[in-house]
Scaffold this active site. Structure first.
Site, short mmCIF file in Angstrom:
data_model
loop_
_atom_site.label_atom_id
_atom_site.label_comp_id
_atom_site.label_asym_id
_atom_site.label_seq_id
_atom_site.Cartn_x
_atom_site.Cartn_y
_atom_site.Cartn_z
N HIS A 160 -0.61 13.59 -2.04
CA HIS A 160 0.22 12.49 -1.50
C HIS A 160 -0.57 11.18 -1.47
CE1 HIS A 160 3.02 15.59 0.16
NE2 HIS A 160 1.89 16.27 0.30
N SER A 281 -8.88 -13.54 -15.34
CA SER A 281 -7.68 -14.32 -15.04
C SER A 281 -7.92 -15.76 -15.47
CB SER A 281 -7.42 -14.26 -13.54
OG SER A 281 -6.69 -15.39 -13.12
#
Ligand code: ARG
Length: 504
Positions: A160, A281
């Protein structure tokens, strides 16, 4: 009198409308089939002559022209003209124009474009399957070399996406090998289905000429003859199988990339990509992004889409050739190209990734990841039913976590256990809760113990060796068939009678 352009235009009075022409042609898609169309034609012509359906002189002329078109194509002097519809018509027209219809016009005896396209595609695909298997094996080797260095490196195992139990980095890496080996086996099975000879099915019903389908199978390196002509012509399940395999594989690659993406995030910080395989970036100077992994994940839809595309094309088709079948190729090419481009780069990305093993170990001390081991200890050494052990350890975890502590607050942990009637000394507790010891303890078959992981890793390496041996024996078989074809062509060109040539 109309100007006849199409080889099939006998019954037509008008030329094809230009827009219809543009709408139906497939030359760009067919470009990657040219070399296979030529090989298939060479073998078909040899067979026709061997069976005395055409003469040795016909064969020689046809073969000379096919050699020429092959050479022209390799030198960039033979282009597929969209006006000539597809690869088959382009090659045949070249022959007719070069050798004259009295020779070139005989190549299409006992053959149809329907069995021709399948021959071309199967020849092309089997090579693609072997390429992909080799690339995937390389990726597996990259995982195995990580495993080899990290049998004892602890990291959190997740369920999970929450800390579950400690595993080793080697255990994680070998999980992908275990998984991708199944993909390799799926491609192995697809190869067997693909490598069958469709040639000689003709349009749909076989032919009245005394052809020899075993001979063409042998010279094209097919393992068997795919017999039932109507099924051969109508079916594309071999393509569906390959597309399913590509989709399943791509989903696996995407899941791996998903892990790399969040492992390299600041929150996880358990891996860092090598600069060569990361992007920056344009505005944020600090960024180091896992674009390669993201694009792999992002292109997965294209591969799955290709499968859905072809499934949808097929679902409404009656038996026989239907032109819809031409539409299997663009999505198939696309899926192959995406998968191959991802596989070409992922082994390097993985092989250069730095794993932050210190951070991995720290994470294993922060969030009760060894709780199951404590419960197991109580069950095995204190003879308490596991369900009750679970309850006891759960309530200790609950209290520690509510007060902002971890198991490493040994006094508190010891004290809490004591209130449940369990007396454990600090060093005992430390030993039980040590993630490294947990690894050692999980020695069940397939578990995360270093011994088991090493055993599995060796077993996987052996399986990869076997798969690679199979790949190279298949490549040799293909190469042998090509050489055999060439040898026969050379003998025919040196004016030997085909009847005197030993084909077996
Ligand atoms: N371009 C066709 C295809 O890809 C080749 C077979 C054409 N056959 C035909 N009967 N029109 O399927």
């Amino acid at each position: 009198m109309k100007e006849k352009k199409k080889l099939w235009s006998g019954r037509f009075q008008a030329d094809m409308d230009q827009k219809t022409q543009d709408f139906t042609e497939s030359t760009e898609t067919d470009l990657r089939l040219v070399e296979y169309d030529i090989w298939g034609s060479q073998v078909h012509a040899i067979m026709l002559a061997k069976q005395k359906i055409i003469s040795n002189t016909d064969l020689k002329q046809i073969i000379l022209c096919l050699d020429q078109v092959d050479q022209d194509f390799k030198e960039g002097n033979f282009r597929l003209d969209p006006q000539n519809e597809d690869v088959h018509m382009n090659v045949e027209l070249y022959l007719i124009e070069t050798a004259g219809v009295e020779f070139g016009g005989k190549l299409h005896t006992a053959r149809s474009r329907n069995d021709q396209i399948l021959t071309d595609v199967r020849l092309y695909l089997r090579q693609q399957i072997l390429d992909i298997q080799q690339q995937l094996s390389d990726l597996c080797r990259s995982f195995l070399s990580i495993a080899d260095q990290h049998y004892h490196t602890v990291m959190p195992g997740y369920t999970h996406t929450q800390h579950a139990q400690p595993i080793s980095l080697g255990f994680w890496a070998t999980a992908y090998v275990s998984k991708f080996l199944r993909d390799l086996k799926r491609f192995d099975s697809a190869y067997t289905i693909t490598n069958q000879n469709p040639l000689g099915s003709a349009a749909l019903a076989g032919t009245s000429f005394p052809i020899d389908r075993d001979l063409t199978a042998k010279l094209l390196g097919f393992d068997t003859v795919q017999e039932h002509a109507l099924d051969v012509i109508s079916s594309r399940d071999f393509i569906l199988e390959i597309l399913s395999n590509l989709s399943i594989l791509m989903v696996g690659l995407s899941r791996f990339c998903e892990e790399i993406i969040y492992w390299t995030s600041y929150e996880f910080r358990i891996a860092e990509l090598d600069d060569q395989f990361a992007s920056g970036s344009s505005i944020m100077p600090q960024k180091k992004n896992a674009d390669l992994a993201e694009l792999t994940r992002g292109r997965t839809g294209r591969v799955i889409g290709a499968l859905i595309d072809v499934l949808t094309s097929l679902k409404g088709l009656p038996m026989g050739y239907n032109r819809d079948l031409q539409e299997d190729k663009p999505p198939l090419w696309q899926a192959l190209d995406v998968v191959k481009s991802c596989l070409a780069i992922l082994p390097d990305m993985l092989g250069t990734t730095h794993f932050n093993t210190i951070r991995m170990a720290q994470l294993c001390d922060m969030n009760f990841i060894t709780a199951t081991e404590l419960a197991n200890h109580l069950a095995s050494e204190h003879n308490i039913p596991f369900r009750q052990c679970h309850e006891v350890v759960g309530s200790v975890v609950g209290e520690l976590s509510r007060s902002g502590k971890t198991f490493a607050d040994w006094n508190k942990t010891q004290q809490l256990l004591k209130t449940k009637g369990i007396d454990l000394k600090t060093d005992q507790l430390q030993q039980i809760l040590d993630p490294i010891n947990t690894l050692q303890n999980n020695g069940s078959v397939g578990g995360t113990s270093p011994k088991e992981v090493k055993r599995m890793s060796q077993n996987f390496a052996t399986q990869l060796d076997q798969i690679e041996i199979q790949i190279s024996s298949r490549l040799n078989h293909i190469d042998h068939a090509r050489k055999k074809t060439r040898q026969i062509i050379d003998l025919v060109l040196s004016t030997q009678q085909l009847t005197t040539i030993e084909i077996d």
